[in-house]
Enzyme design. Structure first.
Site: not given
Ligand code: NAD
Length: 496
Positions: A191, A267, A302, A398
């Protein structure tokens, strides 16, 4: 590499035809509900395409297909050599479609085309090839039991894996999960973020063309609280592997606990410290790496080194160098091959980032470089706050944009205490000429990756992931296979 000219990419953008349907059981299809959602190009603020909006019904079909093919063993029981050949063909096809994939990534996210071409797509291909190459070199074990028994320790594929990924490196992060999961013999439901679904949809068709059996890879686009939650609460999904925010990560742990106790690999977010000691071997190099480490991808990384800790005696000189380096990351048209700094993912996110900057100013922090000069609604340029209180919101939360906060320290123990004073623990860096200090500080930093005299070096051979609320488990390297396999012991009694 020939990046072509802006006109070339503008023309390509006009003619590209992205796939907009879900991919279930080897076929592109509309959502059962018939619903769609708009995917926007942040650089133009215009809708690129309407994409099928998956929900629990589509997730149900995808899980069923994934489970059936897993139990039949078409892929799970096939030889490692066959899986290797199919994944290598997928990597070949991704190479053939490199430009189109890079263009889709840039249109979807606003990241510079030069970075999509140079980093995102090659990074995704490398992951697929690396796990293809690795999978026939992973052996089981024999335990050192007494001579009347033989205990075999094997790793088996887990079953149906849900891979939920964010928008900052859409295809590369997807492949960091897909590649080891598929190589190990699992079925996957990917997804992508609702903000960046186009490359995931494209590679689903390429995977079929490469010979992946139907049902082994499915792509469901949609929103987190619809398609995402349907996966995280599904009783027949064995693993949730996730990259995204810490807030969502915590929700996924709850969902697993309230459903089938699926394995959850996370992650999540970061607020990584970058420590510059006065004995740093090359301040100019450190300034360039610090700027790249926080401004690359518009700061939406991230592991970005967003907390700069700099020793008092060199702080003024270092900030001057840093401001000069920041000039190399000025916002431009993402389709221009010369652009190094595109737009943020959307205007709403840019507004959040600007909100942090406004708040920081109001609380009296010194704004040494203000990235709000650009008028584009989704754009924020490099921003630097100096002399920030470590308890200030700017130092603790963040921001996920190009905002660097600088704090001065006077000695090593203060630097370590400041660096570790965070709920996150993804990355950290130490710049010093003193070998003992480099080792001493590296060992005491609470972070999944520590960089000495560099920021954010990486390779497929090296695990990537976080301590504390930055997550658990690791992407990349052979360690990632641990997330997608279950350990089984087989005891055989031997007759004497
Ligand atoms: P997000 O958590 O809003 O969304 C990530 C994914 O999760 C999307 O596909 C979203 O549709 C899905 N999602 C959201 N709510 C959900 C739920 N309740 N159940 C299941 N899926 C759900 O994050 P974002 O805004 O897309 O990305 C930014 C974040 O990602 C930042 O916090 C960043 O640090 C983190 N990130 C971490 C890493 C790592 O390796 N640690 C790498 C890249 C990004």
């Amino acid at each position: 590499m020939d990046y072509h000219a802006l006109e070339y990419w503008k023309e390509s953008a006009r003619t590209v035809q992205p796939e907009t349907r879900l991919f279930i059981n080897g076929e592109y299809r509309n959502a059962v509900s018939g619903a769609t959602f708009a995917v926007e190009n942040p650089a133009t603020q215009q809708t690129l395409v309407q994409v099928a909006r998956g929900d629990w019904q589509d997730v149900g079909l995808a899980v069923k297909a994934a489970r059936e093919v897993f139990e039949r063993g078409d892929w799970a029981q096939s030889s490692p050599q066959r899986r290797q050949a199919v994944l290598n063909r997928l990597a070949d096809l991704m190479e053939q479609h490199h430009e189109e994939l890079a263009l889709l990534e840039t249109l979807d996210t606003g990241k510079p085309i030069r970075h999509s071409l140079r980093d995102d797509i090659p990074g995704a291909i490398k992951a697929v090839r690396w796990y293809a190459g690795a999978i026939d070199k992973v052996y089981g074990e024999i335990a050192p039991t007494s001579s009347d028994a033989l205990a075999l320790i094997a790793r088996e594929p887990l079953g149906v894996i849900a891979a939920v990924v964010p928008w900052n490196f859409p295809l590369m992060l997807a492949c960091w999960k897909l590649a080891p999961a598929l190589a190990a013999g699992n079925s996957v439901i990917l997804k992508p973020s609702e903000k960046s679904p186009l490359t995931a949809l494209k590679i689903a068709g390429l995977a079929k063309q490469a010979g992946l059996p139907d049902g082994v890879l499915n792509v469901i686009c949609g929103f987190g609280d619809e398609a995402g939650q349907a996966l995280s609460r599904h009783a027949d999904v064995d693993v949730m592997t996730f990259t995204g925010s810490t807030r969502t990560a915590k929700q996924l742990l709850k969902d697993a606990g309230e459903s089938n106790m699926k394995r959850v690999w996370l992650e999540a977010g970061g607020k990584s410290a970058n420590i510059i000691f006065a004995d740093c071997p090359d301040l100019q190099k450190a300034a360039a790496a610090t700027a790249a480490g926080v401004f690359y991808n518009q700061g939406q990384v991230c592991i970005a080194g967003t907390r700069l800790l700099v020793e008092e005696s060199i702080a003024d000189e270092f900030v001057t160098l840093l401001k000069a380096e920041a000039q190399k990351w000025q916002p431009g048209n993402p389709l221009d091959p010369d652009t190094t700094h595109g737009t943020l993912i959307d205007a709403t996110h840019a507004d959040n980032v600007q909100g942090f900057i406004r708040d920081g100013e109001v609380r009296g922090n010194v704004l040494a470089l203000d990235g709000r000069t650009n008028q584009h609604p989704a754009s924020v340029g490099p921003t630097i706050f100096t002399d920030v209180n470590p308890q200030d919101r700017l130092s603790r939360e963040e921001i996920f944009g190009p905002v660097l906060v600088v704090t001065r320290f006077s000695d090593e123990s203060e630097a370590l205490a400041l660096a570790n004073d965070s709920e996150y623990g993804l990355g950290a860096a130490v710049w010093t000429d003193n070998l003992s200090r480099a080792h001493r500080v590296s060992r005491r930093l609470k972070a999944g990756s520590v960089f000495v005299n560099n920021y954010n070096n990486g390779d497929m051979t090296v695990p990537f992931g976080g301590f504390k609320q930055s997550g658990n488990g690791r992407d990349k390297s052979l360690h990632a296979l641990e997330k997608f396999t279950e350990l089984k012991t087989i005891w055989i009694a031997l007759e004497s």
